[in-house]
Design a protein around this motif. Sequence first.
Motif, short mmCIF file in Angstrom:
data_model
loop_
_atom_site.label_atom_id
_atom_site.label_comp_id
_atom_site.label_asym_id
_atom_site.label_seq_id
_atom_site.Cartn_x
_atom_site.Cartn_y
_atom_site.Cartn_z
N ARG A 50 0.84 -1.20 0.00
CA ARG A 50 0.00 0.00 0.00
C ARG A 50 0.87 1.24 0.00
O ARG A 50 2.00 1.24 0.49
N PHE A 101 0.15 4.25 1.26
CA PHE A 101 -0.08 5.29 2.28
C PHE A 101 0.15 4.68 3.67
O PHE A 101 0.15 3.46 3.84
N ILE A 108 -6.55 9.23 0.17
CA ILE A 108 -6.69 7.91 -0.44
C ILE A 108 -8.06 7.81 -1.10
O ILE A 108 -8.90 8.67 -0.93
N SER A 158 -9.49 1.95 -1.16
CA SER A 158 -8.37 1.80 -0.23
C SER A 158 -8.83 1.93 1.21
O SER A 158 -8.42 1.18 2.10
#
Lengths: 203, 203
Positions: free
Chosen positions: A14, A16, A48, A52
């Motif tokens: 991912r 973030f 985001i 997500s």
Amino acid sequence: MEVETVPAVKGRPREFCVDQALAQALHVFWAKGYDGASMTDLTEAMGITKPSLYAAFGNKEALFHKALDLYEAEKLEYTRAALQQPTARKVAEYYLRSGVDVHAAEGDPHGCMGLMSSLACSPEAESIKADVIRRRASSQRALVERFEQAKREGDLPAHIDAEGLMSFLYAILQGITVQAGAGATRAELEKLVDTSLALWPSA
Amino acid sequence: MEVETVPAVKGRPREFCVDQALAQALHVFWAKGYDGASMTDLTEAMGITKPSLYAAFGNKEALFHKALDLYEAEKLEYTRAALQQPTARKVAEYYLRSGVDVHAAEGDPHGCMGLMSSLACSPEAESIKADVIRRRASSQRALVERFEQAKREGDLPAHIDAEGLMSFLYAILQGITVQAGAGATRAELEKLVDTSLALWPSA
DNA sequence: CGACTTCCATAACGAGCGGTATATAATAGG
DNA sequence: CCTATTATATACCGCTCGTTATGGAAGTCG
């Protein structure tokens, strides 16, 4: 408890930081309340997209509970620290002055996130209300016990009702958060605290 | 100021009582807050259809303001009556005991409609917040003046800060409404009032 | 009896809501 | 390189929201 620098998971990593995104979500919920914070508000603040968010946090309600956990851990830590103060008066003073610090801070929304979510949230958010009230009850119980200890130790008069005094202190704190949310200045809130402490029972 | 029994208006007469419908709307807003009360909730409780509501009251926001007028006139009358009490202590006692009566009454929603609408309302309802805060400020000003009069009359110590004491009394009342909304029993609220009055400054 | 005015009932509007299906990009293991 | 797995991006779903257009019902006035 080392952070694993190599993810050791299979798929695409991912892009973030979950903790940072949660902190942003907390800020939005704090400023707008549960119902007032839309998923668009949240995803924009968190940087985001919706899928997500759902993958990382479940849904809006789960996200809120995690934000509330963070809020209590970071912002309401003073409610636990206050109990360590040596006298009931100092407990109260720590409680109220910290309450002003937290709920009228410069960079944060004014008012109490828990209070504004326990009131007024409307449709499906009953579980939110219940969660907030449950957390509050736990904090209140600790305060009652602290005041009963103070009575035993003699720094509170014996005729004082511990539950009544807890309810009193809590009411002042709730008033602080309400007035802070309504735009009261820090000087006004400090005057409120000073007045309250001037009336606090002495042993 | 006689009620006209013959309508003297031309078209089809309306089939519902505006005042009664407004009272129902007030109940819904009080229970659910501005955002939480949907037009469907309102029209069902009022027993009218949406076009009738819009024709009679304008829109949701206008309906809320009218409901708030009614709320203040009927339920918050005690805030004016309290000022007539002979001493500052009796003002405070009247304020707090009436507050418990109104905000933990049997047939009405628990908690304060103004407070729950001043917090947490979210999107477009800024004008609601501003209205509530403006009304509150007017009530607070009257209370400060009453306490300064009490200082002049000698039933409050001269060293007391009137604004601080007003803010204090208001905080207690706000705490009462918050705790009432969270499900506190009447006995708990009365204990809170008793504790607060026991700490009230004497001349 | 029309003509006019006002109200009621149905149904629909556009917008925003929370939530998701689908397709593509990025990493791991074989 | 190929497949499996996970994250991202776009677009969309069904739903409810506040609000309103439309057609007919119920009155007063001439």
